[in-house]
Design a protein around this motif. Structure first.
Motif, PDB file in Angstrom:
ATOM      1  N   VAL A   1       0.832  -1.209   0.000  1.00 58.15           N
ATOM      2  CA  VAL A   1       0.000   0.000   0.000  1.00 58.15           C
ATOM      3  C   VAL A   1       0.866   1.258   0.000  1.00 58.15           C
ATOM      4  O   VAL A   1       0.583   2.229  -0.710  1.00 58.15           O
ATOM      5  CB  VAL A   1      -0.957  -0.006   1.219  1.00 58.15           C
ATOM      6  N   ILE A   2       1.938   1.249   0.782  1.00 56.22           N
ATOM      7  CA  ILE A   2       2.837   2.411   0.831  1.00 56.22           C
ATOM      8  C   ILE A   2       3.395   2.706  -0.563  1.00 56.22           C
ATOM      9  O   ILE A   2       3.351   3.836  -1.043  1.00 56.22           O
ATOM     10  CB  ILE A   2       4.003   2.163   1.813  1.00 56.22           C
ATOM     11  N   ALA A   3       3.888   1.671  -1.221  1.00 55.48           N
ATOM     12  CA  ALA A   3       4.469   1.871  -2.547  1.00 55.48           C
ATOM     13  C   ALA A   3       3.410   2.349  -3.535  1.00 55.48           C
ATOM     14  O   ALA A   3       3.657   3.242  -4.353  1.00 55.48           O
ATOM     15  CB  ALA A   3       5.113   0.578  -3.041  1.00 55.48           C
ATOM     16  N   GLU A   4       2.220   1.767  -3.425  1.00 53.60           N
ATOM     17  CA  GLU A   4       1.132   2.188  -4.308  1.00 53.60           C
ATOM     18  C   GLU A   4       0.818   3.673  -4.074  1.00 53.60           C
ATOM     19  O   GLU A   4       0.596   4.428  -5.018  1.00 53.60           O
ATOM     20  CB  GLU A   4      -0.102   1.315  -4.022  1.00 53.60           C
ATOM     21  N   GLY A   5       0.824   4.069  -2.818  1.00 53.88           N
ATOM     22  CA  GLY A   5       0.543   5.468  -2.487  1.00 53.88           C
ATOM     23  C   GLY A   5       1.605   6.411  -3.025  1.00 53.88           C
ATOM     24  O   GLY A   5       1.300   7.524  -3.468  1.00 53.88           O
ATOM     25  N   GLU A   6       2.846   5.954  -3.013  1.00 53.84           N
ATOM     26  CA  GLU A   6       3.925   6.797  -3.529  1.00 53.84           C
ATOM     27  C   GLU A   6       3.773   6.997  -5.030  1.00 53.84           C
ATOM     28  O   GLU A   6       4.031   8.075  -5.558  1.00 53.84           O
ATOM     29  CB  GLU A   6       5.298   6.172  -3.242  1.00 53.84           C
ATOM     30  N   VAL A   7       3.355   5.932  -5.724  1.00 56.88           N
ATOM     31  CA  VAL A   7       3.134   6.079  -7.170  1.00 56.88           C
ATOM     32  C   VAL A   7       1.946   7.010  -7.418  1.00 56.88           C
ATOM     33  O   VAL A   7       1.990   7.865  -8.305  1.00 56.88           O
ATOM     34  CB  VAL A   7       2.891   4.723  -7.868  1.00 56.88           C
ATOM     35  N   LEU A   8       0.907   6.836  -6.597  1.00 61.70           N
ATOM     36  CA  LEU A   8      -0.257   7.727  -6.728  1.00 61.70           C
ATOM     37  C   LEU A   8       0.181   9.174  -6.544  1.00 61.70           C
ATOM     38  O   LEU A   8      -0.206  10.060  -7.319  1.00 61.70           O
ATOM     39  CB  LEU A   8      -1.312   7.345  -5.681  1.00 61.70           C
ATOM     40  N   GLN A   9       1.006   9.415  -5.534  1.00 60.93           N
ATOM     41  CA  GLN A   9       1.484  10.763  -5.271  1.00 60.93           C
ATOM     42  C   GLN A   9       2.245  11.317  -6.476  1.00 60.93           C
ATOM     43  O   GLN A   9       2.088  12.469  -6.851  1.00 60.93           O
ATOM     44  CB  GLN A   9       2.405  10.752  -4.050  1.00 60.93           C
ATOM     45  N   LEU A  10       3.031  10.424  -7.088  1.00 62.11           N
ATOM     46  CA  LEU A  10       3.780  10.818  -8.274  1.00 62.11           C
ATOM     47  C   LEU A  10       2.825  11.229  -9.389  1.00 62.11           C
ATOM     48  O   LEU A  10       3.061  12.199 -10.109  1.00 62.11           O
ATOM     49  CB  LEU A  10       4.612   9.615  -8.730  1.00 62.11           C
ATOM     50  N   SER A  11       1.725  10.479  -9.521  1.00 60.65           N
ATOM     51  CA  SER A  11       0.853  10.754 -10.661  1.00 60.65           C
ATOM     52  C   SER A  11      -0.071  11.950 -10.405  1.00 60.65           C
ATOM     53  O   SER A  11      -0.605  12.507 -11.349  1.00 60.65           O
ATOM     54  CB  SER A  11       0.072   9.498 -11.077  1.00 60.65           C
ATOM     55  N   VAL A  12      -0.251  12.354  -9.149  1.00 58.96           N
ATOM     56  CA  VAL A  12      -1.018  13.588  -8.909  1.00 58.96           C
ATOM     57  C   VAL A  12      -0.086  14.790  -8.749  1.00 58.96           C
ATOM     58  O   VAL A  12      -0.553  15.915  -8.554  1.00 58.96           O
ATOM     59  CB  VAL A  12      -1.958  13.499  -7.670  1.00 58.96           C
ATOM     60  N   ALA A  13       1.229  14.537  -8.834  1.00 59.26           N
ATOM     61  CA  ALA A  13       2.187  15.614  -8.580  1.00 59.26           C
ATOM     62  C   ALA A  13       1.908  16.817  -9.474  1.00 59.26           C
ATOM     63  O   ALA A  13       1.636  16.679 -10.665  1.00 59.26           O
ATOM     64  CB  ALA A  13       3.614  15.110  -8.794  1.00 59.26           C
ATOM     65  N   LYS A  14       1.987  17.984  -8.890  1.00 54.61           N
ATOM     66  CA  LYS A  14       1.860  19.252  -9.619  1.00 54.61           C
ATOM     67  C   LYS A  14       0.508  19.421 -10.295  1.00 54.61           C
ATOM     68  O   LYS A  14       0.374  20.241 -11.211  1.00 54.61           O
ATOM     69  CB  LYS A  14       2.978  19.393 -10.664  1.00 54.61           C
ATOM     70  N   ASN A  15      -0.472  18.604  -9.891  1.00 56.58           N
ATOM     71  CA  ASN A  15      -1.785  18.729 -10.506  1.00 56.58           C
ATOM     72  C   ASN A  15      -2.740  19.384  -9.535  1.00 56.58           C
ATOM     73  O   ASN A  15      -3.171  18.780  -8.543  1.00 56.58           O
ATOM     74  CB  ASN A  15      -2.279  17.332 -10.907  1.00 56.58           C
ATOM     75  N   LEU A  16      -3.106  20.617  -9.826  1.00 55.59           N
ATOM     76  CA  LEU A  16      -3.943  21.371  -8.893  1.00 55.59           C
ATOM     77  C   LEU A  16      -5.399  20.938  -8.917  1.00 55.59           C
ATOM     78  O   LEU A  16      -6.207  21.415  -8.123  1.00 55.59           O
ATOM     79  CB  LEU A  16      -3.802  22.876  -9.158  1.00 55.59           C
ATOM     80  N   GLU A  17      -5.736  20.035  -9.830  1.00 59.27           N
ATOM     81  CA  GLU A  17      -7.098  19.481  -9.793  1.00 59.27           C
ATOM     82  C   GLU A  17      -7.229  18.421  -8.695  1.00 59.27           C
ATOM     83  O   GLU A  17      -8.324  17.906  -8.450  1.00 59.27           O
ATOM     84  CB  GLU A  17      -7.480  18.869 -11.148  1.00 59.27           C
ATOM     85  N   THR A  18      -6.137  18.078  -8.059  1.00 54.93           N
ATOM     86  CA  THR A  18      -6.176  17.108  -6.963  1.00 54.93           C
ATOM     87  C   THR A  18      -7.201  17.557  -5.914  1.00 54.93           C
ATOM     88  O   THR A  18      -7.169  18.696  -5.450  1.00 54.93           O
ATOM     89  CB  THR A  18      -4.789  17.029  -6.293  1.00 54.93           C
ATOM     90  N   THR A  19      -8.092  16.646  -5.558  1.00 55.87           N
ATOM     91  CA  THR A  19      -9.110  16.992  -4.559  1.00 55.87           C
ATOM     92  C   THR A  19      -8.620  16.628  -3.163  1.00 55.87           C
ATOM     93  O   THR A  19      -7.632  15.913  -2.997  1.00 55.87           O
ATOM     94  CB  THR A  19     -10.407  16.204  -4.817  1.00 55.87           C
ATOM     95  N   GLU A  20      -9.349  17.087  -2.174  1.00 57.82           N
ATOM     96  CA  GLU A  20      -9.003  16.711  -0.799  1.00 57.82           C
ATOM     97  C   GLU A  20      -9.107  15.188  -0.634  1.00 57.82           C
ATOM     98  O   GLU A  20      -8.322  14.578   0.096  1.00 57.82           O
ATOM     99  CB  GLU A  20      -9.914  17.435   0.206  1.00 57.82           C
ATOM    100  N   ASP A  21     -10.057  14.578  -1.343  1.00 59.96           N
ATOM    101  CA  ASP A  21     -10.177  13.110  -1.282  1.00 59.96           C
ATOM    102  C   ASP A  21      -8.955  12.414  -1.869  1.00 59.96           C
ATOM    103  O   ASP A  21      -8.480  11.425  -1.328  1.00 59.96           O
ATOM    104  CB  ASP A  21     -11.438  12.645  -2.021  1.00 59.96           C
ATOM    105  N   ASP A  22      -8.464  12.941  -2.996  1.00 58.52           N
ATOM    106  CA  ASP A  22      -7.235  12.382  -3.573  1.00 58.52           C
ATOM    107  C   ASP A  22      -6.100  12.481  -2.561  1.00 58.52           C
ATOM    108  O   ASP A  22      -5.326  11.536  -2.370  1.00 58.52           O
ATOM    109  CB  ASP A  22      -6.802  13.146  -4.848  1.00 58.52           C
ATOM    110  N   TYR A  23      -6.020  13.656  -1.953  1.00 61.84           N
ATOM    111  CA  TYR A  23      -4.966  13.883  -0.944  1.00 61.84           C
ATOM    112  C   TYR A  23      -5.083  12.875   0.193  1.00 61.84           C
ATOM    113  O   TYR A  23      -4.095  12.301   0.642  1.00 61.84           O
ATOM    114  CB  TYR A  23      -5.094  15.322  -0.426  1.00 61.84           C
ATOM    115  N   LEU A  24      -6.318  12.645   0.644  1.00 59.51           N
ATOM    116  CA  LEU A  24      -6.527  11.673   1.721  1.00 59.51           C
ATOM    117  C   LEU A  24      -6.062  10.278   1.296  1.00 59.51           C
ATOM    118  O   LEU A  24      -5.462   9.550   2.089  1.00 59.51           O
ATOM    119  CB  LEU A  24      -7.998  11.630   2.129  1.00 59.51           C
TER     120      LEU A  24
END
Lengths: 338, 338
Positions: free
Chosen positions: A155-178
């Motif tokens: 899960v940690i690794a999956e989350g890190e990849v997710l973070q990479l794919s939302v990086a610098k994207n201001l459309e990221t929602t609070e739910d995405d952040y969670l």
């Protein structure tokens, strides 16, 4: 640039991690011994790189949670020391890889391992520590604890990849952040707290209680960390105010300030975060917008919300000094902002 | 630039992996299904990166070894499919991290994942696959198999760091080289073969036999790989002749040529490997020196030596088609050089 937070309930205003430190001290000494011994290798570079990070003064909150949550249920044995060490190694491995991924220069006020030994050593020593962590878990022999920790690793690794794919994207929602912080932080806190009752053969309800405590404490912890990046001091924090800003990381203060901003302000955020225009002047402007829109204050308010869930998760358990200490850690985690 | 090898014993001169492929086909179909499903994630980048490498046409020798070594002892169940998939994921994770560490552009004739998605994604997707591998192993529920594979994971990472620290150092001895390839290649072959008899509840002697078979096959495999880098064709090999030379890697052909060289030749190797003067002209010169000193021929002779040990390790086991197929894989592994 401090942030004043209001603990509405007027609870414990000078909470400390000290009671937990004191109660777990004997076991933590053994964890620290085991850390040194398991980070050892005939390949000289391994202990060098590992100890650089291990000795850099983190609070070791995660292994303390494992020790406390096992002792709470009367665990007698060696397993909790090994699992606590595994948890710390998983965390250290993640930091080593994170610094490579984020191209970070500083962590906790010191040069990152990758700046001294290079990205290559950071990747590989991280892999080594992860391997050692799994060996220790296997040694403990609890398939249930193994399942919880192996799942956390994925899960940690999956989350890190997710973070990479939302990086610098201001459309990221609070739910995405969670979702991101659940995976990258809360999952390991949850696993660290859950394996205690598992090896102590506690009942299912206790196991769920500790998991929920760890998960929600982890949410609060990460949110406060993200707030500190826009309002802490480099010396306390071990990183510079604005590091996340300069890396274009989308954290909750930015998400809130962006969503609450005028069109003009949103255009500023886009140029700063998406296009990387992160001068000191722009950082000042960002801090102003974050203040204007109460984005830090509300990030802390969100953290308080998760802190309360952690508190309620632990509430049904029998009273005792360990429970009190774990409750106090919730407040301590949030009050770091002051 | 082929290499003619002499199989002194006149054994099987057109050995093939096909019998092993045929005998494990039904189970390998399930492994391939499981690979696809466990490389899946809601985070889109994960299956993209994972499948890029997974679908790039490796022979999947390691998981076949696990399947064959379980079936050999009459294993009935699902565990061998999960362990075989775990073994392949461990291997894939290592490749993803290796490409970052070696800064490789090509693998098996295709761009590496890091060239397409970046180093960051390669590190993190590798971590994810490792986490998934451990989850599957835990699922199988054999603590002995977990111990063998977790130990291999730590040893592999340790070997990669060792490789990093001997990089470009021409004082590296053949023994140092053996330590590196034991860790980076042979350990996973050994673990892949050993977990079969473990989950099939075979006796200790069978378990040791399969471990020894895997370990020595792994040595031979890596030596032949290292020979191919100075004598294969890019299309077959999926990498270019001389990649190791250009990266300054110290492999057995170089170690032998260097040790057998004149002072002048040794000075050439130092400038080429240690100082990175790896022009095409220098590669031609290196190939000439390797030929002059029989360094490729003797690398293959060393590989044959380990192949024989693998053969003797397997010899005491009862006859049967799986044993025959695994014997043939030894010859196939070495004959790839032709």
């Amino acid at each position: 640039m401090g942030v004043v937070i209001s603990l509405e309930e007027g609870k414990n205003k000078s909470a400390s991690v000290k009671p937990l430190v004191d109660l777990t001290k004997t076991d933590m000494d053994r964890v620290n011994q085991l850390i040194l011994s398991k980070a050892g290798s005939d390949v000289q570079m391994i202990p060098e790189v590992a100890n650089h990070l291990i000795s850099s003064g983190g609070k070791r909150l995660r292994p303390m949670l494992t020790l406390a949550s096992a002792s709470m249920f009367g665990y007698q044995g060696e397993g909790h020391v090994k699992l606590a060490t595994s948890v710390e190694f998983m965390h250290t491995a993640t930091l080593l890889h994170d610094d490579v991924v984020d191209e970070s220069d500083l962590r906790r006020g010191k040069s990152t391992a990758r700046m001294i030994w290079g990205n290559q050593a950071s990747v590989l020593v991280g892999d080594f520590l992860l391997g050692q962590a799994f060996k220790m878990m296997v040694d403990v022999g609890s398939l249930e604890a193994l399942d919880v920790l192996a799942t956390a690793a994925a899960v940690i690794a999956e989350g890190e990849v997710l973070q990479l794919s939302v990086a610098k994207n201001l459309e990221t929602t609070e739910d995405d952040y969670l979702s991101v912080i659940r995976a990258k932080t809360a999952a390991l806190f949850a696993a660290a707290a859950e394996v205690g009752p598992i090896i102590a053969n506690a009942d299912k309800a206790s196991r769920s209680a500790l998991r929920s405590y760890g998960m929600n404490l982890g949410y609060a912890f990460q949110m406060v960390d993200d707030a500190l990046d826009y309002g802490g001091k480099s010396a306390d924090l071990g990183k510079n105010v604005g590091d996340d800003f300069r890396e274009g990381k989308i954290t909750l203060p930015v998400i809130l300030a962006f969503r609450r901003g005028t069109q003009e302000e949103q255009a500023f955020w886009r140029s700063a975060i998406e296009k990387g225009e992160s001068s000191d002047e722009n950082l000042e402007k960002a801090l102003g917008l974050i203040t204007k829109h109460d984005a830090l204050k509300d990030t802390i308010a969100r953290a308080l919300h998760y802190g309360k869930i952690a508190r309620d998760a632990l509430a049904p358990l029998p009273a005792g000094p360990l429970k009190d200490a774990m409750m106090e850690v919730i407040d301590f985690t949030i009050q770091r902002v002051n």
